[in-house]
Design a protein around this motif. Structure first.
Motif, PDB file in Angstrom:
ATOM      1  N   ASN A  27      86.946 166.936  82.272  1.00 22.52           N
ATOM      2  CA  ASN A  27      87.202 167.210  80.850  1.00 22.52           C
ATOM      3  C   ASN A  27      86.019 167.001  79.908  1.00 22.52           C
ATOM      4  O   ASN A  27      85.834 167.758  78.984  1.00 22.52           O
ATOM      5  CB  ASN A  27      88.412 166.424  80.345  1.00 22.52           C
ATOM      6  CG  ASN A  27      89.647 166.684  81.165  1.00 22.52           C
ATOM      7  OD1 ASN A  27      89.923 167.827  81.501  1.00 22.52           O
ATOM      8  ND2 ASN A  27      90.366 165.638  81.526  1.00 22.52           N
ATOM      9  N   VAL A  28      85.272 165.924  80.098  1.00 22.15           N
ATOM     10  CA  VAL A  28      84.130 165.652  79.217  1.00 22.15           C
ATOM     11  C   VAL A  28      82.929 165.285  80.097  1.00 22.15           C
ATOM     12  O   VAL A  28      83.044 164.423  80.970  1.00 22.15           O
ATOM     13  CB  VAL A  28      84.428 164.493  78.236  1.00 22.15           C
ATOM     14  CG1 VAL A  28      83.278 164.324  77.241  1.00 22.15           C
ATOM     15  CG2 VAL A  28      85.737 164.731  77.469  1.00 22.15           C
ATOM     16  N   CYS A  29      81.780 165.954  79.858  1.00 23.70           N
ATOM     17  CA  CYS A  29      80.603 165.709  80.704  1.00 23.70           C
ATOM     18  C   CYS A  29      79.919 164.384  80.335  1.00 23.70           C
ATOM     19  O   CYS A  29      80.220 163.787  79.303  1.00 23.70           O
ATOM     20  CB  CYS A  29      79.612 166.865  80.581  1.00 23.70           C
ATOM     21  SG  CYS A  29      78.683 166.883  79.042  1.00 23.70           S
ATOM     22  N   ILE A  30      78.979 163.996  81.167  1.00 24.96           N
ATOM     23  CA  ILE A  30      78.368 162.677  80.984  1.00 24.96           C
ATOM     24  C   ILE A  30      77.572 162.576  79.685  1.00 24.96           C
ATOM     25  O   ILE A  30      77.616 161.547  79.004  1.00 24.96           O
ATOM     26  CB  ILE A  30      77.522 162.289  82.231  1.00 24.96           C
ATOM     27  CG1 ILE A  30      77.153 160.814  82.183  1.00 24.96           C
ATOM     28  CG2 ILE A  30      76.277 163.150  82.370  1.00 24.96           C
ATOM     29  CD1 ILE A  30      76.826 160.224  83.535  1.00 24.96           C
ATOM     30  N   SER A  31      76.885 163.650  79.284  1.00 30.93           N
ATOM     31  CA  SER A  31      76.094 163.538  78.058  1.00 30.93           C
ATOM     32  C   SER A  31      76.998 163.516  76.823  1.00 30.93           C
ATOM     33  O   SER A  31      76.704 162.836  75.842  1.00 30.93           O
ATOM     34  CB  SER A  31      75.036 164.636  77.977  1.00 30.93           C
ATOM     35  OG  SER A  31      75.640 165.882  77.839  1.00 30.93           O
ATOM     36  N   CYS A  32      78.117 164.243  76.858  1.00 27.34           N
ATOM     37  CA  CYS A  32      79.060 164.186  75.732  1.00 27.34           C
ATOM     38  C   CYS A  32      79.733 162.808  75.670  1.00 27.34           C
ATOM     39  O   CYS A  32      79.991 162.293  74.582  1.00 27.34           O
ATOM     40  CB  CYS A  32      80.107 165.286  75.845  1.00 27.34           C
ATOM     41  SG  CYS A  32      79.417 166.924  75.502  1.00 27.34           S
TER      42      CYS A  32
END
Ligand code: ZN
Length: 226
Positions: A27-32
């Motif tokens: 759902n949400v990437c590491i940088s986000c």
């Protein structure tokens, strides 16, 4: 092997930035995730959420996970959660909020989580209450139970005709009724909502919950405009 192939053909997408997600995240990437953590409200004493509710709600603790930024990552995630039917985003947001806020012992004396209910009509249209999934995410991390049976939101159809449009809207949107409250008596309740702006919804919901014998109340939202 099959899963790797599947991910290659249908890569998982970050709902905040639209990029493909690698690794075991969803759902949400590491940088986000890093960006959300950077935007998080770290000052728990005298934070803007507490200031918003002073004199309006008798609360123990109050905070939000992140500041709301127009066209920012949180706005995109909340949009996916509320208007695109992607309820998993709510779970991820709840988990990220709990991980970030949990470092301050915020959850230590909380007994039960109550998501702010939405009206049945809206729930039918959307298919679910978005705050319920945020609450589930918080439960995944904190293991604090979620209670969905004690309060509901309803349309107040009485004496609306003589009121102005805005007043009528406020009136309709902030009518909460207690149902079976036996499981909440004497408990410290954490009331959850997706976003706080004027605080009128949380205020109305909190003040109804406070009619239950012996309750203490804390407030947590994913995002806050201020
Ligand atoms: Zn991303």
């Amino acid at each position: 092997m099959l899963k790797a192939l599947f991910n290659l053909i249908y890569p998982k997408i970050c709902y905040a930035c639209g990029e493909a997600i690698s690794g075991g995240m969803s759902n949400v990437c590491i940088s986000c995730r890093a960006e959300l953590a950077f935007l998080s409200i770290r000052e728990f004493e005298n934070n803007p959420i507490q200031q918003l509710f002073w004199g309006r709600v008798n609360f123990e603790k109050a905070t939000a996970f992140t500041k709301f930024e127009k066209n920012g990552k949180v706005q995109k995630l909340l949009y996916a959660l509320k208007y695109k039917g992607i309820k998993e985003v709510g779970i991820t947001l709840g988990e990220l909020a709990a991980l970030e806020i949990g470092t301050s012992n915020f959850f230590n004396d909380i007994d039960v989580i109550v998501p702010v209910p939405i009206h049945a009509k809206k729930k039918k249209k959307r298919g679910y209450n978005q705050s319920h999934y945020i609450a589930e995410g918080i439960q995944n991390i904190t293991e604090i139970p979620v209670n969905l049976k004690s309060i509901k939101k309803e349309l107040n159809t009485a004496s609306q005709t003589r009121k102005g449009r805005f007043e009528r809207f406020e009136n309709v949107s902030n009518t909460f009724t207690l149902l079976n409250t036996s499981q909440l008596k004497g408990k410290h309740i954490l009331l959850i909502d997706d976003v706080v702006t004027t605080g009128s919804t949380l205020e109305a919901c909190a003040n109804v919950l406070q009619k239950i014998e012996g309750v203490k109340l804390s407030l947590l939202t994913i995002s806050a405009t201020y």
